[in-house]
Design a protein around this motif. Structure first.
Motif, PDB file in Angstrom:
ATOM      1  N   ILE A   3      -5.192  -4.085   5.767  1.00 33.35           N
ATOM      2  CA  ILE A   3      -4.588  -2.962   4.395  1.00 33.35           C
ATOM      3  C   ILE A   3      -4.175  -3.312   3.886  1.00 33.35           C
ATOM      4  O   ILE A   3      -3.013  -4.071   3.890  1.00 33.35           O
ATOM      5  CB  ILE A   3      -4.306  -1.676   5.085  1.00 33.35           C
ATOM      6  N   PHE A   4      -4.118  -3.477   2.189  1.00 31.21           N
ATOM      7  CA  PHE A   4      -2.945  -4.122   1.466  1.00 31.21           C
ATOM      8  C   PHE A   4      -2.142  -3.111  -0.053  1.00 31.21           C
ATOM      9  O   PHE A   4      -3.308  -1.592   0.539  1.00 31.21           O
ATOM     10  CB  PHE A   4      -3.877  -5.288   0.498  1.00 31.21           C
ATOM     11  N   CYS A   5      -1.742  -3.469   0.123  1.00 28.90           N
ATOM     12  CA  CYS A   5      -0.409  -2.548  -1.283  1.00 28.90           C
ATOM     13  C   CYS A   5      -1.201  -2.267  -2.715  1.00 28.90           C
ATOM     14  O   CYS A   5      -1.816  -3.481  -2.578  1.00 28.90           O
ATOM     15  CB  CYS A   5       0.677  -2.670  -1.211  1.00 28.90           C
ATOM     16  N   GLY A   6      -2.059  -1.531  -2.952  1.00 31.44           N
ATOM     17  CA  GLY A   6      -2.168  -1.573  -3.750  1.00 31.44           C
ATOM     18  C   GLY A   6      -1.169  -1.219  -4.837  1.00 31.44           C
ATOM     19  O   GLY A   6      -2.001  -1.675  -6.670  1.00 31.44           O
ATOM     20  N   ILE A   7       0.090  -1.554  -5.305  1.00 30.47           N
ATOM     21  CA  ILE A   7       0.850  -2.161  -6.341  1.00 30.47           C
ATOM     22  C   ILE A   7       1.587  -3.124  -6.187  1.00 30.47           C
ATOM     23  O   ILE A   7       1.219  -3.684  -7.157  1.00 30.47           O
ATOM     24  CB  ILE A   7       1.740  -1.246  -5.733  1.00 30.47           C
ATOM     25  N   CYS A   8       1.644  -3.880  -4.536  1.00 31.11           N
ATOM     26  CA  CYS A   8       2.148  -4.924  -5.146  1.00 31.11           C
ATOM     27  C   CYS A   8       0.839  -6.661  -4.653  1.00 31.11           C
ATOM     28  O   CYS A   8       1.093  -7.436  -4.658  1.00 31.11           O
ATOM     29  CB  CYS A   8       3.832  -5.579  -4.367  1.00 31.11           C
ATOM     30  N   GLY A   9       0.519  -5.769  -4.098  1.00 32.29           N
ATOM     31  CA  GLY A   9      -0.819  -6.567  -2.989  1.00 32.29           C
ATOM     32  C   GLY A   9      -0.906  -7.236  -2.285  1.00 32.29           C
ATOM     33  O   GLY A   9      -1.865  -7.671  -1.352  1.00 32.29           O
ATOM     34  N   ASN A  10       0.681  -7.129  -1.156  1.00 36.51           N
ATOM     35  CA  ASN A  10       0.913  -7.715  -0.152  1.00 36.51           C
ATOM     36  C   ASN A  10       0.478  -6.751   0.933  1.00 36.51           C
ATOM     37  O   ASN A  10       0.198  -5.833   0.894  1.00 36.51           O
ATOM     38  CB  ASN A  10       2.469  -7.534   0.167  1.00 36.51           C
ATOM     39  N   ALA A  52       5.210   8.118  15.636  1.00 34.48           N
ATOM     40  CA  ALA A  52       4.207   7.747  14.765  1.00 34.48           C
ATOM     41  C   ALA A  52       3.296   6.555  14.085  1.00 34.48           C
ATOM     42  O   ALA A  52       4.852   5.573  13.963  1.00 34.48           O
ATOM     43  CB  ALA A  52       4.606   8.748  13.669  1.00 34.48           C
ATOM     44  N   ARG A  53       3.009   6.264  14.331  1.00 31.49           N
ATOM     45  CA  ARG A  53       2.032   4.698  13.869  1.00 31.49           C
ATOM     46  C   ARG A  53       2.032   5.271  12.564  1.00 31.49           C
ATOM     47  O   ARG A  53       1.165   5.324  11.442  1.00 31.49           O
ATOM     48  CB  ARG A  53       0.849   4.371  13.944  1.00 31.49           C
ATOM     49  N   VAL A  54       2.871   3.964  11.725  1.00 27.66           N
ATOM     50  CA  VAL A  54       3.196   4.227   9.875  1.00 27.66           C
ATOM     51  C   VAL A  54       2.324   2.462  10.210  1.00 27.66           C
ATOM     52  O   VAL A  54       2.894   1.861  10.204  1.00 27.66           O
ATOM     53  CB  VAL A  54       4.124   3.983   9.372  1.00 27.66           C
ATOM     54  N   TRP A  55       2.011   2.324   8.556  1.00 26.35           N
ATOM     55  CA  TRP A  55       1.496   1.430   8.090  1.00 26.35           C
ATOM     56  C   TRP A  55       2.345   1.228   6.563  1.00 26.35           C
ATOM     57  O   TRP A  55       2.332   1.826   5.831  1.00 26.35           O
ATOM     58  CB  TRP A  55      -0.054   1.356   7.681  1.00 26.35           C
ATOM     59  N   GLN A  56       2.631  -0.477   7.192  1.00 25.36           N
ATOM     60  CA  GLN A  56       4.131  -0.462   5.941  1.00 25.36           C
ATOM     61  C   GLN A  56       3.630  -1.074   5.319  1.00 25.36           C
ATOM     62  O   GLN A  56       3.338  -2.494   5.880  1.00 25.36           O
ATOM     63  CB  GLN A  56       5.495  -0.600   6.367  1.00 25.36           C
TER      64      GLN A  56
END
Length: 193
Positions: free
Chosen positions: A142-149, A170-174
């Motif tokens: 899973i990649f960030c749509g803003i920075c690509g990290n 809660a499992r959160v993807w950060q």
């Protein structure tokens, strides 16, 4: 160029890269560790075990720092210019240069710490290294749509103040850049009851 974050170098009187001989010992030890087959995680653990710290004087926490060092051209005396670009000059927000600006590769820019042959071997070895699969599904996918990290899994939880029992988990993807992105997480609720 930020000198404080590049282990093994310091700024000279005229702003040039100079080898910090004390820190360079760490860099020179890391490359042979990789050559003999140690993974970035094993190198990190060995450095921590030996009490060797980062450029900031802290423990080695992530394997990505080790991998970035083992692939950083500065250690062979070269420099890749314009790796990042400033998106907003007011907030000083930067991002990785993905072709928006030209990049320039300068060979022999400064004194090398590591031989080019060793650096090349380690680079090939890292590319061919088998990444051990995570037991957590979607990790690394899973990649960030803003920075690509990459997004990474984190567990958020709340406890009852009396008996310290979990009220929820809660499992959160950060995003790895936590505060830099507007949409820094997405969540999946897992009840612990």
């Amino acid at each position: 160029m930020p000198f404080s974050s590049v282990l093994g170098f310091k700024r000279g009187v005229h702003g040039e890269f100079l080898v910090d001989q004390e820190q360079a010992k760490t860099v020179r030890a890391m490359f042979p560790m990789s050559v003999i087959g140690m993974t970035p995680a094993e190198i990190r653990d060995k450095l921590n075990e030996l009490g060797i710290t980062t450029a900031y004087g802290k423990k080695w926490n992530t394997t990505s720092t080790i991998k970035n060092m083992l692939t950083n051209e500065k250690y062979i005396g070269d420099a890749l210019l314009q790796k990042t670009l400033t998106v907003d000059y007011l907030t000083k927000q930067k991002k990785k240069n993905e072709g928006e600006l030209p990049q320039y590769y300068v060979e022999g820019h400064h004194e090398a710490i590591v031989f080019k042959e060793v650096f090349g071997y380690v680079g090939v070895r890292l590319k061919n290294q088998v990444v051990r699969g995570s037991k957590i599904p979607l990790t690394g996918k899973i990649f960030c749509g803003i920075c690509g990290n990459r997004f990474g899994p984190r567990t958020w939880h709340a406890t009852n103040s009396k008996d310290k029992q979990y009220k929820y988990r809660a499992r959160v993807w950060q995003c790895k850049r936590l505060t830099a992105c507007e949409e820094s997480h997405m969540s999946t609720i897992n009840s612990c009851r």
